[in-house]
Design a protein around this motif. Structure first.
Motif, PDB file in Angstrom:
ATOM      1  N   TYR A   1      51.370  41.201  -8.398  1.00 20.73           N
ATOM      2  CA  TYR A   1      52.800  41.283  -8.180  1.00 20.73           C
ATOM      3  C   TYR A   1      53.531  41.351  -9.509  1.00 20.73           C
ATOM      4  O   TYR A   1      53.054  40.862 -10.516  1.00 20.73           O
ATOM      5  CB  TYR A   1      53.297  40.062  -7.401  1.00 20.73           C
TER       6      TYR A   1
ATOM      7  N   SER B   1      55.934  39.636 -10.230  1.00 23.60           N
ATOM      8  CA  SER B   1      56.343  38.280 -10.612  1.00 23.60           C
ATOM      9  C   SER B   1      55.226  37.515 -11.305  1.00 23.60           C
ATOM     10  O   SER B   1      55.411  36.373 -11.689  1.00 23.60           O
ATOM     11  CB  SER B   1      56.804  37.503  -9.385  1.00 23.60           C
ATOM     12  N   ASN B   2      54.088  38.159 -11.458  1.00 25.47           N
ATOM     13  CA  ASN B   2      52.985  37.490 -12.152  1.00 25.47           C
ATOM     14  C   ASN B   2      53.199  37.490 -13.650  1.00 25.47           C
ATOM     15  O   ASN B   2      53.745  38.438 -14.210  1.00 25.47           O
ATOM     16  CB  ASN B   2      51.669  38.194 -11.847  1.00 25.47           C
TER      17      ASN B   2
ATOM     18  N   ARG C   1      51.261  33.576 -10.545  1.00 27.99           N
ATOM     19  CA  ARG C   1      52.705  33.589 -10.325  1.00 27.99           C
ATOM     20  C   ARG C   1      53.367  32.799 -11.446  1.00 27.99           C
ATOM     21  O   ARG C   1      52.836  31.808 -11.932  1.00 27.99           O
ATOM     22  CB  ARG C   1      53.036  32.924  -9.003  1.00 27.99           C
TER      23      ARG C   1
END
Length: 126
Positions: free
Chosen positions: A29, A31-32, A99
């Motif tokens: 993602y 957002s990682n 995350r």
């Protein structure tokens, strides 16, 4: 789940350069955040460089000014450009991802990553 595969390690003389790559697949993602760690024989694993989802970076004092972390979001690949290598940079280098739950500096300091690669060996001779 995130799978991480490092490449680019090798043997180099002091003063030389190497570029490590880490290919990420699976549930990757935007957002990682991601980071590079290293572990020398008989020593604890230590953070080398990290990059947040928004691009903010964090470096260990020992590599600041010599190493550069970057990522290609389109290809899901993390890089570590290592210049002016020293014998004390010799270690197994690991890629990590997770995350973003805190600042990248805190995530690196506390090793707040669940996903790790198998490592790639870097050997620097004097």
């Amino acid at each position: 789940q995130v799978q991480l595969v490092e490449s680019g390690g090798g043997s180099v003389q002091a003063g030389g350069s190497l570029r490590l790559s880490c290919a990420a697949s699976g549930s990757v993602y935007r957002s990682n955040c991601m980071g590079w760690f290293r572990q020398a024989p008989g020593k604890e694993r230590e953070g080398v460089a990290g990059i947040a989802s928004g691009g903010r970076t964090s470096y260990a004092d020992s590599v600041s000014g010599r190493f550069t972390i970057s990522k290609d979001n389109a290809k899901n690949v993390l890089y570590l450009q290592m210049n002016s290598l020293k014998p004390e940079d010799t270690a197994m280098y690991y890629c990590a991802a997770d995350r973003e739950v805190d600042t990248i500096a805190t995530m690196m300091r506390r090793r707040l990553f669940r996903y790790w690669g198998q490592g790639t060996q870097v050997t620097v001779s004097s």
